[in-house]
Design a protein around this motif. Structure first.
Motif, short mmCIF file in Angstrom:
data_model
loop_
_atom_site.label_atom_id
_atom_site.label_comp_id
_atom_site.label_asym_id
_atom_site.label_seq_id
_atom_site.Cartn_x
_atom_site.Cartn_y
_atom_site.Cartn_z
N SER A 60 2.21 -22.67 -3.54
CA SER A 60 2.13 -22.45 -5.00
C SER A 60 3.01 -23.44 -5.75
O SER A 60 2.63 -23.96 -6.79
N LEU A 61 4.18 -23.69 -5.20
CA LEU A 61 5.11 -24.63 -5.83
C LEU A 61 4.54 -26.04 -5.81
O LEU A 61 4.57 -26.76 -6.81
N GLU A 62 3.96 -26.44 -4.69
CA GLU A 62 3.37 -27.77 -4.57
C GLU A 62 2.16 -27.95 -5.48
O GLU A 62 1.94 -29.02 -6.02
N LEU A 63 1.38 -26.88 -5.66
CA LEU A 63 0.20 -26.93 -6.54
C LEU A 63 0.58 -26.89 -8.02
O LEU A 63 -0.24 -27.16 -8.88
N GLY A 64 1.83 -26.51 -8.29
CA GLY A 64 2.29 -26.44 -9.67
C GLY A 64 2.02 -25.13 -10.36
O GLY A 64 2.27 -24.99 -11.55
N SER A 65 1.51 -24.15 -9.64
CA SER A 65 1.24 -22.85 -10.28
C SER A 65 2.50 -22.00 -10.40
O SER A 65 2.60 -21.17 -11.30
N ARG A 103 0.84 -1.20 0.00
CA ARG A 103 0.00 0.00 0.00
C ARG A 103 0.87 1.25 0.00
O ARG A 103 1.67 1.46 0.90
N ARG A 104 0.71 2.05 -1.02
CA ARG A 104 1.36 3.36 -1.12
C ARG A 104 0.29 4.41 -0.84
O ARG A 104 -0.86 4.07 -0.58
N LEU A 105 0.65 5.66 -0.96
CA LEU A 105 -0.32 6.72 -0.67
C LEU A 105 -1.54 6.68 -1.58
O LEU A 105 -2.65 6.89 -1.13
N LEU A 106 -1.34 6.42 -2.86
CA LEU A 106 -2.45 6.47 -3.80
C LEU A 106 -2.85 5.12 -4.38
O LEU A 106 -3.79 5.04 -5.16
N ARG A 107 -2.13 4.06 -4.06
CA ARG A 107 -2.40 2.78 -4.70
C ARG A 107 -2.15 1.61 -3.74
O ARG A 107 -1.19 1.62 -2.99
N THR A 108 -3.03 0.64 -3.82
CA THR A 108 -2.85 -0.60 -3.08
C THR A 108 -2.83 -1.74 -4.09
O THR A 108 -3.69 -1.84 -4.94
N ARG A 109 -1.82 -2.57 -3.98
CA ARG A 109 -1.71 -3.75 -4.84
C ARG A 109 -1.79 -4.98 -3.96
O ARG A 109 -1.22 -5.02 -2.88
N ARG A 110 -2.48 -5.99 -4.48
CA ARG A 110 -2.66 -7.24 -3.73
C ARG A 110 -2.34 -8.41 -4.64
O ARG A 110 -2.78 -8.44 -5.79
N VAL A 111 -1.60 -9.35 -4.11
CA VAL A 111 -1.26 -10.55 -4.87
C VAL A 111 -1.62 -11.77 -4.02
O VAL A 111 -1.52 -11.74 -2.80
N ARG A 112 -2.09 -12.80 -4.69
CA ARG A 112 -2.39 -14.07 -4.02
C ARG A 112 -1.10 -14.87 -3.94
O ARG A 112 -0.62 -15.38 -4.94
N THR A 113 -0.53 -14.97 -2.76
CA THR A 113 0.74 -15.67 -2.60
C THR A 113 0.58 -17.19 -2.65
O THR A 113 1.57 -17.89 -2.83
N ASP A 114 -0.64 -17.68 -2.52
CA ASP A 114 -0.85 -19.12 -2.65
C ASP A 114 -1.14 -19.51 -4.10
O ASP A 114 -1.28 -20.69 -4.41
N LEU A 115 -1.20 -18.52 -4.99
CA LEU A 115 -1.42 -18.76 -6.43
C LEU A 115 -0.33 -18.09 -7.28
O LEU A 115 -0.59 -17.64 -8.39
N LEU A 116 0.88 -18.03 -6.75
CA LEU A 116 1.97 -17.38 -7.48
C LEU A 116 2.32 -18.16 -8.74
O LEU A 116 2.33 -19.38 -8.75
#
Length: 177
Positions: A142-147, A82-95
């Protein structure tokens, strides 16, 4: 009753950069000191006007914007930046990709299967073992799921770096360095 961010019920599930508040305070202090010095010098020289005061305030604000740290938080399966004007979100279990970008400032880029992307300083993970543990656990999922198709080597290198830094800190604190 609704739970809010950081409540006791979230303890153990959500981790964040433990240095963020201090870094934010430092950014505020630097901007305030710059503004104070510029206004003091201008006042002492007898050249302080409303326009010059507005200029110095703008410069101080720009310094704050440059120094303001991103707020990194992670929970089971996600990481946000999260920055002042933007929030980015990533799914770490689906990398799908983890890579490091070298340059003036090294960056770690995490991309998920949903097309989201987060960039962060790898030093942040090194300095925050709880945050690293959360991200590392989900990356292994994520590695175990193969993604996770690209980035196992980058994760191993970062893991080795975190372990090395943690060991050095333990030695330093115990007086064995």
């Amino acid at each position: 009753m609704a739970q809010h961010e950081g409540s006791a019920a979230d303890f153990g599930r959500t981790v964040q950069d433990r240095h963020w508040a201090g870094d934010l305070l430092s950014a505020i202090r630097c901007a305030a000191v710059l503004l104070g010095l510029l206004l003091l010098i201008d006042w002492g020289a007898g050249t302080l006007t409303l326009a010059r005061g507005a200029l110095w305030s703008t410069l101080a604000l720009l310094l704050f914007l440059v120094l303001c740290p991103e707020r990194i938080r992670a929970g089971e399966g996600w990481l946000t930046s999260r920055r002042l004007l933007r929030t980015r979100r990533v799914r770490t279990d689906l990398l799908v990709s983890v890579r490091t970008l070298d340059g003036v400032a090294q960056r770690l880029v995490l991309k998920d299967a949903l097309g989201e992307r987060v960039e962060l300083d790898p030093r942040l993970l090194v300095d925050n073992p709880a945050l690293w543990h959360r991200v590392h656990e989900d990356a292994r999922t994520s590695l175990e799921l193969g993604s996770l198709l690209c980035g196992a080597t980058a994760l191993e290198q970062l893991s080795a770096r975190v372990e090395r830094e943690t060991a050095l800190t333990v030695f330093r604190l115990s007086g064995l360095d």
